[in-house]
Design an enzyme around this catalytic site. Structure first.
Site, PDB file in Angstrom:
ATOM      1  N   CYS A 125       0.869  -1.168   0.000  1.00 57.39           N
ATOM      2  CA  CYS A 125       0.000   0.000   0.000  1.00 57.39           C
ATOM      3  C   CYS A 125       0.910   1.223   0.000  1.00 57.39           C
ATOM      4  O   CYS A 125       2.141   1.097   0.074  1.00 57.39           O
ATOM      5  CB  CYS A 125      -0.922  -0.012   1.221  1.00 57.39           C
ATOM      6  SG  CYS A 125      -2.272   1.197   1.138  1.00 57.39           S
ATOM      7  N   CYS A 135      -3.842   6.150   0.070  1.00 60.40           N
ATOM      8  CA  CYS A 135      -3.320   4.844  -0.326  1.00 60.40           C
ATOM      9  C   CYS A 135      -2.881   4.748  -1.782  1.00 60.40           C
ATOM     10  O   CYS A 135      -2.727   3.649  -2.320  1.00 60.40           O
ATOM     11  CB  CYS A 135      -4.369   3.768  -0.039  1.00 60.40           C
ATOM     12  SG  CYS A 135      -4.755   3.631   1.725  1.00 60.40           S
ATOM     13  N   LYS A 204     -12.088  -4.948   3.738  1.00 58.79           N
ATOM     14  CA  LYS A 204     -11.505  -3.985   4.676  1.00 58.79           C
ATOM     15  C   LYS A 204     -12.447  -2.804   4.818  1.00 58.79           C
ATOM     16  O   LYS A 204     -12.769  -2.127   3.840  1.00 58.79           O
ATOM     17  CB  LYS A 204     -10.138  -3.516   4.170  1.00 58.79           C
ATOM     18  CG  LYS A 204      -9.450  -2.513   5.090  1.00 58.79           C
ATOM     19  CD  LYS A 204      -8.098  -2.126   4.530  1.00 58.79           C
ATOM     20  CE  LYS A 204      -7.403  -1.093   5.396  1.00 58.79           C
ATOM     21  NZ  LYS A 204      -6.086  -0.701   4.853  1.00 58.79           N
ATOM     22  N   LYS A 258     -10.911  -7.258   7.841  1.00 58.61           N
ATOM     23  CA  LYS A 258     -10.306  -6.276   8.744  1.00 58.61           C
ATOM     24  C   LYS A 258     -11.316  -5.165   8.984  1.00 58.61           C
ATOM     25  O   LYS A 258     -11.856  -4.638   8.013  1.00 58.61           O
ATOM     26  CB  LYS A 258      -9.030  -5.712   8.103  1.00 58.61           C
ATOM     27  CG  LYS A 258      -8.310  -4.683   8.957  1.00 58.61           C
ATOM     28  CD  LYS A 258      -7.086  -4.133   8.233  1.00 58.61           C
ATOM     29  CE  LYS A 258      -6.368  -3.112   9.113  1.00 58.61           C
ATOM     30  NZ  LYS A 258      -5.224  -2.493   8.415  1.00 58.61           N
TER      31      LYS A 258
END
Length: 335
Positions: A125, A135, A204, A258
């Site tokens: 990333c 990012c 995520k 996540k």
């Protein structure tokens, strides 16, 4: 009860709980070091071991300290480490992440030389390397500054090759760019790295639980937030299936959810929908810091709370857990 018995015996589940040895015999879930991955934050300098103020017990460390740390972790038989690099200087393009002499490339080489049998994953990333904290590459999109998805894919492909050439054992893209796994897979395959697996941060969420990580990686966005590319906590659960399916179609070998504790239902959904795919979960910084703060004040038993939490993540369906407690669990808390 079976009706053929005239005087059925009372059911006593406690018979399987009375004796500690029987409890161990019948337990289905057990935390083992081989399924835990320790995150490590690597910075420039010599002799640096700087504790993160919002994450007691977690440190930024220089390469020499990293070498000592990975030797210890290898002897604990952990499942591996995942490295996050913090360069001395950041710019808009995250140039350090694209250099074979950048902090992350050198960290991988040093870690593999010091602990060759310890699995080394890398976070792929740009948020740790860019001056703006986002990012990927920025562009004017729809009248506002946003991360340019397709330009970022080109950068991720180059970053993946930097990590591969350095000797990483597994790559873990975390930016939630559309097409990120495919871009990396093509680059790896075209350059002789067909053997390298990809663990995708496929699911995520744009979570409030990441705050302490941004202190550790010095990666807070300088403007806006990441909700335009990370998943919304309020999104329908089935959108997680869609994200995972796309990454698997592009060549992901493993998938991850996540955060972990606030998304146990999503972990279970992934396990049920993709039973044949290895599934990881990231027990994130905010989850760590909340328990740590309560334990330091005597409000919670840290060991008991952590082990219970890891069992919960495992029971939901994650076979692999990235956690800041990996070292402590393996070194002090497992019998």
């Amino acid at each position: 009860m079976n009706s053929e018995y005239e005087n059925p015996q009372p059911v006593r589940p406690r018979r399987l709980r009375y004796n500690p040895a029987v409890r161990r015999l019948v337990e289905e879930y057990r935390v083992v070091p081989q399924r835990l991955i320790q995150p490590l934050f690597v910075c420039e300098g010599v002799g640096v071991k700087a504790e993160i103020s919002s994450m007691p017990g977690v440190y930024q460390m220089s390469l020499d300290v990293l070498c000592d740390e990975v030797k210890t972790l290898q002897n604990l038989n952990l499942g591996g480490i995942i490295l996050f690099g913090i360069p001395a200087e950041k710019d808009e393009e995250g140039s350090d992440a694209l250099s074979d002499e950048g902090i992350i490339a050198r960290a991988v080489r040093e870690a593999k030389a010091a602990a060759p049998n310890l699995l080394c994953l890398t976070d792929v990333c740009f948020c740790e390397y860019t001056s703006h904290g986002h990012c990927g590459a920025l562009a004017q999109i729809g009248g506002r500054i946003e991360v340019d998805n397709d330009t970022t894919l080109e950068m991720l492909a180059k970053q993946a090759l930097v990590h591969a050439r350095a000797g990483a054992d597994m790559l873990a893209p975390s930016g939630m760019m559309d097409g990120m796994v495919g871009a990396m897979r093509d680059a790896l395959d075209d350059n002789g790295f067909q053997h390298l697996p990809i663990l995708s941060y496929a699911v995520k969420y744009a979570s409030a639980f990441y705050g302490p990580f941004r202190d550790a990686a010095e990666s807070s966005p300088q403007f806006g937030d990441r909700r335009s590319y990370q998943m919304q906590p309020s999104a329908i659960a089935e959108s997680a299936i869609r994200e995972a399916e796309l990454d698997l179609m592009e060549g992901a070998d493993m998938i991850m959810v996540k955060p972990a504790l606030a998304y146990l239902d999503i972990i279970r959904l992934m396990r049920e929908h993709f039973p044949e795919v290895p599934l990881a979960a990231y027990n994130v910084s905010g989850e760590y810091s909340m328990v740590k703060a309560a334990a330091l004040r005597g409000w919670l038993d840290e060991k008991a709370t952590v082990l219970e939490s890891l069992i919960a993540i495992q029971r939901a369906g994650a076979g692999i857990i990235i956690t800041y407690w990996a070292k402590k669990v393996a070194q002090e808390w497992l019998p």
